[in-house]
Scaffold this motif. Sequence first.
Motif, mmCIF file in Angstrom:
data_model
loop_
_atom_site.group_PDB
_atom_site.id
_atom_site.type_symbol
_atom_site.label_atom_id
_atom_site.label_comp_id
_atom_site.label_asym_id
_atom_site.label_seq_id
_atom_site.Cartn_x
_atom_site.Cartn_y
_atom_site.Cartn_z
ATOM 1 N N TRP A 263 0.808 -1.224 0.000
ATOM 2 C CA TRP A 263 0.000 0.000 0.000
ATOM 3 C C TRP A 263 0.838 1.269 0.000
ATOM 4 O O TRP A 263 0.401 2.303 -0.504
ATOM 5 N N ASP A 264 2.029 1.213 0.524
ATOM 6 C CA ASP A 264 2.886 2.406 0.493
ATOM 7 C C ASP A 264 3.178 2.806 -0.956
ATOM 8 O O ASP A 264 3.110 3.983 -1.318
ATOM 9 N N GLN A 265 3.486 1.834 -1.785
ATOM 10 C CA GLN A 265 3.774 2.117 -3.189
ATOM 11 C C GLN A 265 2.515 2.568 -3.930
ATOM 12 O O GLN A 265 2.560 3.472 -4.762
ATOM 13 N N VAL B 202 1.756 6.208 -3.121
ATOM 14 C CA VAL B 202 2.677 7.141 -3.780
ATOM 15 C C VAL B 202 2.258 7.339 -5.233
ATOM 16 O O VAL B 202 2.192 8.466 -5.736
#
Length: 135
Positions: A41-43, A46
């Motif tokens: 989810w971080d990617q 972004v």
Amino acid sequence: MNTVLPTYRLVAAAILLTMYFTIACILLYLLYHPPVNPPVWDQVLVIFNAIGAIATTAAGVLLGVEIQRENVVRADEKAEKAKTDAEQKGAAIRAALAEIDTLGIGGVAAGASVVDLGPLRAGLRAALSGPGDHL
């Protein structure tokens, strides 16, 4: 208000915003219904933020251009009117100068004294020529 059909700018802005909201809906669906192998989810966030920034910037630029077009049209009309007025005033001044030069008089009798037309000629020539222009 202008009731013309939307131009390509509005259509492009609508497409950009529709794509952005579609991607947002897909991401929200994946967030609440995760697949077998959930994404990182971080990617995803972004990438989503980058797409959101591009989409909102592009839509803002396109809509801003569309909104300002009316102001540009009005400014062009005002400039054209000012140019026409200046040309008419210049023609009137030229006609007055020609009349004074045709008469070939240096002064006009006004009552008991003679009025010198030299300053009037100079003033008309100064009004006719702009800054840096010389007749």
